[in-house]
Scaffold this motif. Structure first.
Motif, PDB file in Angstrom:
ATOM      1  N   VAL A  87      88.368  98.636  31.354  1.00  0.00           N
ATOM      2  CA  VAL A  87      89.147  97.350  31.450  1.00  0.00           C
ATOM      3  C   VAL A  87      90.432  97.484  30.706  1.00  0.00           C
ATOM      4  CG1 VAL A  87      88.998  94.974  30.911  1.00  0.00           C
ATOM      5  CG2 VAL A  87      86.919  96.009  31.394  1.00  0.00           C
ATOM      6  N   GLU A  88      90.619  98.237  29.594  1.00  0.00           N
ATOM      7  CA  GLU A  88      91.814  97.935  28.927  1.00  0.00           C
ATOM      8  C   GLU A  88      92.634  99.128  29.437  1.00  0.00           C
ATOM      9  OE1 GLU A  88      88.697  98.473  27.450  1.00  0.00           O
ATOM     10  OE2 GLU A  88      88.561  96.366  26.786  1.00  0.00           O
ATOM     11  N   GLN A  89      91.975 100.095  30.221  1.00  0.00           N
ATOM     12  CA  GLN A  89      93.075 101.128  30.660  1.00  0.00           C
ATOM     13  C   GLN A  89      93.657 100.629  32.161  1.00  0.00           C
ATOM     14  OE1 GLN A  89      90.097 104.206  30.537  1.00  0.00           O
ATOM     15  NE2 GLN A  89      90.871 105.422  28.952  1.00  0.00           N
ATOM     16  N   GLN A  90      93.244  99.591  32.662  1.00  0.00           N
ATOM     17  CA  GLN A  90      93.629  99.288  34.058  1.00  0.00           C
ATOM     18  C   GLN A  90      95.171  99.018  33.800  1.00  0.00           C
ATOM     19  OE1 GLN A  90      91.929  99.559  36.950  1.00  0.00           O
ATOM     20  NE2 GLN A  90      90.115  99.998  36.080  1.00  0.00           N
ATOM     21  N   PRO A  91      95.624  99.476  34.798  1.00  0.00           N
ATOM     22  CA  PRO A  91      97.307  99.219  34.651  1.00  0.00           C
ATOM     23  C   PRO A  91      97.686  97.849  34.997  1.00  0.00           C
ATOM     24  CG  PRO A  91      96.883 100.645  36.513  1.00  0.00           C
ATOM     25  CD  PRO A  91      95.463 100.470  35.962  1.00  0.00           C
ATOM     26  N   LYS A  92      97.243  96.936  34.317  1.00  0.00           N
ATOM     27  CA  LYS A  92      97.505  95.336  34.813  1.00  0.00           C
ATOM     28  C   LYS A  92      98.683  95.052  34.887  1.00  0.00           C
ATOM     29  CE  LYS A  92      95.755  90.615  33.817  1.00  0.00           C
ATOM     30  NZ  LYS A  92      97.002  90.230  34.386  1.00  0.00           N
ATOM     31  N   GLU A  93      99.693  95.454  34.122  1.00  0.00           N
ATOM     32  CA  GLU A  93     100.934  95.056  34.146  1.00  0.00           C
ATOM     33  C   GLU A  93     101.610  95.680  35.427  1.00  0.00           C
ATOM     34  OE1 GLU A  93     102.708  94.863  30.460  1.00  0.00           O
ATOM     35  OE2 GLU A  93     104.685  95.049  30.929  1.00  0.00           O
ATOM     36  N   ALA A  94     101.525  96.691  35.634  1.00  0.00           N
ATOM     37  CA  ALA A  94     102.078  97.344  36.908  1.00  0.00           C
ATOM     38  C   ALA A  94     101.521  96.567  38.282  1.00  0.00           C
ATOM     39  CB  ALA A  94     101.820  98.689  37.052  1.00  0.00           C
ATOM     40  N   MET A  95     100.135  96.254  38.010  1.00  0.00           N
ATOM     41  CA  MET A  95      99.416  95.528  39.285  1.00  0.00           C
ATOM     42  C   MET A  95     100.235  94.407  39.406  1.00  0.00           C
ATOM     43  SD  MET A  95      95.435  96.216  38.657  1.00  0.00           S
ATOM     44  CE  MET A  95      94.849  97.737  38.606  1.00  0.00           C
ATOM     45  N   ASP A  96     100.400  93.596  38.396  1.00  0.00           N
ATOM     46  CA  ASP A  96     101.021  92.280  38.241  1.00  0.00           C
ATOM     47  C   ASP A  96     102.415  92.275  38.863  1.00  0.00           C
ATOM     48  OD1 ASP A  96      98.900  91.001  36.979  1.00  0.00           O
ATOM     49  OD2 ASP A  96      99.884  90.645  34.984  1.00  0.00           O
ATOM     50  N   GLU A  97     103.310  93.336  38.289  1.00  0.00           N
ATOM     51  CA  GLU A  97     104.423  93.395  38.859  1.00  0.00           C
ATOM     52  C   GLU A  97     104.586  93.212  40.289  1.00  0.00           C
ATOM     53  OE1 GLU A  97     106.499  96.276  36.549  1.00  0.00           O
ATOM     54  OE2 GLU A  97     106.390  95.071  34.696  1.00  0.00           O
ATOM     55  N   VAL A  98     103.552  94.427  40.950  1.00  0.00           N
ATOM     56  CA  VAL A  98     103.535  94.662  42.377  1.00  0.00           C
ATOM     57  C   VAL A  98     103.007  93.388  43.116  1.00  0.00           C
ATOM     58  CG1 VAL A  98     102.488  95.822  44.304  1.00  0.00           C
ATOM     59  CG2 VAL A  98     103.286  97.007  42.346  1.00  0.00           C
ATOM     60  N   ILE A  99     101.831  92.836  42.639  1.00  0.00           N
ATOM     61  CA  ILE A  99     101.297  91.845  43.370  1.00  0.00           C
ATOM     62  C   ILE A  99     102.117  90.356  43.341  1.00  0.00           C
ATOM     63  CG2 ILE A  99      99.261  90.173  43.424  1.00  0.00           C
ATOM     64  CD1 ILE A  99      97.771  93.150  42.595  1.00  0.00           C
ATOM     65  N   TYR A 100     102.621  89.901  42.246  1.00  0.00           N
ATOM     66  CA  TYR A 100     103.477  88.801  42.017  1.00  0.00           C
ATOM     67  C   TYR A 100     104.967  88.987  42.598  1.00  0.00           C
ATOM     68  CZ  TYR A 100      99.145  87.244  39.251  1.00  0.00           C
ATOM     69  OH  TYR A 100      98.203  86.631  38.895  1.00  0.00           O
ATOM     70  N   GLY A 101     105.351  90.165  42.411  1.00  0.00           N
ATOM     71  CA  GLY A 101     106.569  90.244  43.145  1.00  0.00           C
ATOM     72  C   GLY A 101     106.745  90.256  44.311  1.00  0.00           C
ATOM     73  N   LEU A 102     105.479  90.651  45.184  1.00  0.00           N
ATOM     74  CA  LEU A 102     105.550  90.415  46.741  1.00  0.00           C
ATOM     75  C   LEU A 102     105.071  89.006  46.894  1.00  0.00           C
ATOM     76  CD1 LEU A 102     103.830  93.663  47.795  1.00  0.00           C
ATOM     77  CD2 LEU A 102     105.986  93.129  48.577  1.00  0.00           C
ATOM     78  N   VAL A 103     104.477  88.357  46.097  1.00  0.00           N
ATOM     79  CA  VAL A 103     104.243  86.827  46.221  1.00  0.00           C
ATOM     80  C   VAL A 103     105.576  86.069  46.200  1.00  0.00           C
ATOM     81  CG1 VAL A 103     103.568  84.737  45.162  1.00  0.00           C
ATOM     82  CG2 VAL A 103     102.097  86.529  45.089  1.00  0.00           C
ATOM     83  N   ARG A 104     106.468  86.594  45.368  1.00  0.00           N
ATOM     84  CA  ARG A 104     107.816  85.906  45.416  1.00  0.00           C
ATOM     85  C   ARG A 104     108.668  86.222  46.646  1.00  0.00           C
ATOM     86  NH1 ARG A 104     112.607  85.448  41.468  1.00  0.00           N
ATOM     87  NH2 ARG A 104     111.273  86.537  39.744  1.00  0.00           N
TER      88      ARG A 104
END
Lengths: 471, 471
Positions: B403-420
């Motif tokens: 769980v801790e190792q999942q690259p959540k920040e990079a995922m957030d950036e991709v996923i929310y960047g595309l949402v925008r």
């Protein structure tokens, strides 16, 4: 009040005329008659100017100019409001959206339509139909009223029981705030929980918190068929049971449930002269127009017929007539819409638009009729409304008196006094404006009114946007 | 952080304990584990105290005491939120509504239910059913979540396409404002336009503007039958056409339209091991679960069957299976609900809840999958959601990582960047809380966020109610 001469016009408004063009900013005598009043029964006002922008940037510029000049502004749509919400006071600036008319986009996948706020409701309905959709808001003034005005009063109409108020038909808004900020929230998604849902601040606040300039509307599928029946019942308990049976047996197909009290029925059939479609000559306790919008007449027609037959077999209905044609449905609605013909028949009268919990409604009607008779000798009143929505219309008059002579104040006191006693509302769908402001405290408690004032002060600290309306 | 000893507790809280009783105010170590966190993946906090009032007067007293002591307060319901909205920070006071449970009234004529805000959703649903009604909000946490919390996040769930979000199921509220004022607005009428509609301020604002204590809910008729089908389609254009056909052909009976992308389908049928109800072995472009709630199976069953058959004849569906029993319907929903089983199957992963216009959704999915693969080598992702509502769920993970190792920040950036980029929302139904606050600006523009802050400052000028959440 003398009309403003251009010389007396503050400099920011002259600069606004320079920037928006001469046809967009008219002063004093140039202000057309229509921009001086709405459909409330007040005398026409003498605004300093009318501004007619063509876009949100123009609305923003107008608000900034008025702010610089310290002038009050009233937003105007189709000017069909009944409570004075769109009427200027002398010396104000009327900001009319009459040139912001048009459909910007229809998105069939999202079932949404983006429109300019000055677009007449009927044009919105027609554009939806042409694209194969249904825009569910409908009311008598459809040809004149603007969709932005419909939102500013959160308009209701006949099909709220199925589709909700205007509020529920809106997904996104563009709004110009009192300081001139253009806030664009043209959301198309049914689900969007990213922060506060700001659109609800502006819907139903009668142009006191911001000016709506563009709207994303929610469209529904076109109904495949419309079915209706006129039912007679012995008493109000039967009406409540019929409403429960309609909700249960017709489910979401139920699209209108209009109740008429017997005095209304008598006035409409005997004095206005609408044909009584019920066969028997018996007088009944209540009359209900039930309407269903189905998807397929071959399926929903027999469903509706069977539902009615089972009610007749149970003895739930004293009498009923089912529409066999579009002409029949129109004839049924003519009974309900006959209230529009009251003026030539009954003469001057006063109309009310109150709301009550469904179970309290008949007790309210009886109390109201009795109290009016005691307080105002000779006063007559009739009652009808969208009962499933908790909305009761009533019309009261003293025969032989002119409009000015009608004892409106005494009527208000009786009618709104009982609203307070029964825990109802003084405005189900017409709004407060200036006409009902005195009575707001009969429907809202001091804590609610204080919070409304907090909101008004937070959004419009200078108090220049439609001041004195609502709160 | 050391736990507070009673000696360190400010005087107003000691007085509150005196007044509400010892079991209503617990300090430091006494604070139960459950009140230290919600379902978001943050570590438990160390609140100074938890207050558990039994009525609005107790909530008011608690807010006044915290104000006097200058302490921040977080309201708590069932604590099932996913974004940290109900999680205290160290040193805060948790104000839990866990003892405010119960149904106060069911009014069959108005089709309303008045409940205390701490009542679990499932209890509300059951009480409605026992009274012959249907409460339409439903979601996985129904047994644990509280109705007040459902409103504070404006919960959605599976049947928004038919009944709307939680917001649309509310007619009235009692709210305690940050200064302790109890504002009672227990309206029962569908139509009430007497001033601003204040309830919308508190619904969806995640306990940052006031604490909801009582609610008037809108009830619907119980569906007479539930019908469902699983449809396979070659491509997303076909899904959009099917949605249009469902809206038109099934009208308001349509109660769910759940779309599954092929990678999701593969994970669910091959790895989670849910049975594939489609007969052929072919892989399809998209899978749709269509559900109808009708009033009468004898009428609506054949209607649904004919609607599907005509689509098959037109070649609109690549394959379809119709539920023949309740067990079949449950088996179809098992495919959709299998996402709850992802942890044991896929291992650690990150879940998202975004929203997009219907027409943009597949393009978003393709862009997202591609961008995640480029940015995070080895990243897998699957997509599914309530498409008719514009709501897309997605789950992303890198196999083999904790769980801790999942690259959540990079995922957030991709996923929310595309949402925008696609004009969508970062939260369709879970809310913002603290977890998504950083991304609010991807879904709301500066003007919207500024207005949210204006509202927050107007209602909570001291900034003591759930500070730092949402805005």
């Amino acid at each position: 009040m003398t009309l403003a001469s251009p010389a007396a016009v503050p400099q920011p408004l002259l600069a606004l005329r320079e920037s928006l063009g001469a046809s967009a900013v008219l002063f004093g005598d140039e202000v057309p008659q229509r921009n001086r009043n709405d459909w409330s029964t007040q005398p026409p006002a003498h605004p300093l100017a009318v501004v007619r922008p063509v876009d949100a940037a123009g609305v923003s510029a107008a608000l900034k100019a008025c702010r610089a000049a310290g002038l009050a502004v009233v937003p105007q749509g189709g000017l069909t409001g009944l409570c004075g919400g769109a009427r200027p006071e002398d010396g104000w600036v009327a900001l009319s959206l009459e040139r912001m008319v048009g459909i910007e986009e229809i998105d069939p996948a999202s079932a949404t339509m983006t429109v300019l706020a000055g677009t007449p409701l009927e044009l919105v309905q027609r554009a939806a139909a042409e694209a194969g959709f249904y825009f569910a808001l409908d009311l008598g003034a459809r040809g004149s009223c603007a969709i932005g005005g419909n939102l500013s009063t959160n308009a209701g109409g006949n099909r709220v029981i199925r589709y909700g108020m205007a509020r529920e038909l809106v997904l996104g808004l563009e709004v110009v705030l009192p300081d001139g900020t253009v806030m664009t929230s043209l959301n198309k998604m049914l689900k969007n929980n990213a922060g506060y849902d700001l659109k609800h601040l502006f819907i139903g606040s009668e142009g006191t918190l911001g000016i709506i300039t563009r709207i994303v509307l929610r469209l529904h599928p076109q109904p495949g068929c419309t079915l209706s029946a006129l039912c007679a019942l012995p008493d109000y308990d039967g009406v409540v049971r019929l409403l429960g049976a309609a909700r249960g047996g017709l489910g979401p197909l139920l699209s209108a449930f209009e109740v008429m009290w017997p005095d209304y029925w008598q006035v409409v059939t005997e004095r206005v002269g609408v044909r009584d479609p019920l066969t028997g000559s018996a007088r009944h306790g209540h009359y209900v127009l039930v309407e269903v919008q189905g998807t397929d007449e071959a399926i929903d027609g027999p469903r509706f017929q069977r539902w009615l037959e089972s009610l007749m077999e149970e003895g739930a209905l004293a009498d009923a007539a089912v529409a066999q044609s579009v002409a029949d449905t129109q004839a049924f609605w003519a009974l309900r819409d006959a209230c529009a013909e009251f003026f030539p028949t009954l003469g001057p009268h006063v109309s009310y638009d109150v709301g009550l919990a469904v179970k309290s409604m008949d007790a309210y009607v009886r109390a109201c009729k009795a109290a009016l008779a005691v307080r105002i000798p000779g006063c007559e009143s009739v009652y009808y409304g969208h009962i499933g929505d908790g909305n009761l219309h009533l019309v009261a008059w003293v025969p032989g008196l002119s409009v000015e002579q009608q004892p409106k104040e005494a009527m208000d006191e009786v009618i709104y006094g009982l609203v307070r006693e029964f825990g109802g509302t003084v405005s189900a769908e017409h709004g407060i404006g200036t006409a009902k402001k005195r009575w707001l405290g009969h429907a809202r408690n001091p804590e609610e009114i204080a919070l409304m004032k907090t909101l008004k002060a937070a959004l419009d600290p200078l108090g220049l946007l439609n001041p004195g309306k609502v709160v």
